[in-house]
Write a protein that holds these residues in place. Structure first.
Motif: not given
Length: 141
Positions: A50-58
Motif C-alpha cells: 500500500d505504501y510502495q515500500h522498497e524491497l531490495g535484492l543484493i
C-alpha cells in the motif's frame, strides 16, 4: 528519529533467480537495478504494498564482512489480508517454515508467521490491525 520503513534488503547468491522469485510473488518486475563494478547485476529493487515500500535484492558477493550467510537477525513483517493463504503460497513457491502461524496475544488480531525464502532470507508475514487502522486513516476522503 525513525521516520518509517524505507528499504529492506535481502541477499542472494543467485540474484537472477531471486529477482524472478520475488517478481512472481509480488506480481511486478523490479523498477530499479544497479550493476556491480564488474558489470554484472548487483541489485534489484521492487516497490511493494500500500505504501510502495522498497524491497531490495543484493548479490551476496556484496554482503558486508562478518554478515551471516544464513537466516538470522531481525524479522520484518509484511501485513497480509489472508495470513494462511499467504503462508500457503510462499510454501508452494519453495519457501520453508521459519516460524509457524502464531497468535500474539489472545484476541488481539496480531498473528505472525515467517518463512525462509529459497535464498536463505527470513520473510515475515502477519495480520496486523494497527496497519489496517493507519491505512484507513491515511486513505483520502
Amino acid at each position: 528519529m525513525l521516520r518509517g520503513f524505507a528499504t529492506i534488503s535481502f541477499w542472494a547468491d543467485d540474484l537472477e533467480a531471486a529477482r524472478d522469485w520475488y517478481a512472481e510473488l509480488l506480481g511486478v518486475q523490479p523498477y530499479f537495478s544497479v550493476a556491480g563494478p564488474d558489470g554484472r547485476a548487483g541489485y534489484y529493487e521492487f516497490r511493494a504494498g500500500d505504501y510502495q515500500h522498497e524491497l531490495g535484492l543484493i548479490d551476496a558477493r556484496f554482503r558486508p564482512a562478518g554478515h551471516a550467510a544464513g537466516p538470522g537477525g531481525a524479522v520484518m513483517y509484511w501485513h497480509v489480508d489472508d495470513l494462511e493463504a499467504a503462508v500457503a503460497r510462499l510454501l508452494s513457491m519453495g519457501a520453508r517454515v521459519h516460524e509457524k502461524i502464531t497468535e500474539r496475544g489472545e484476541g488481539t488480531g496480531f498473528v505472525t508467521a515467517s518463512v525462509i525464502d529459497p535464498f536463505g532470507n527470513v520473510l515475515g508475514v502477519m495480520s496486523n490491525p494497527h496497519y489496517l487502522d493507519v491505512l484507513a486513516k491515511a486513505a483520502p476522503r
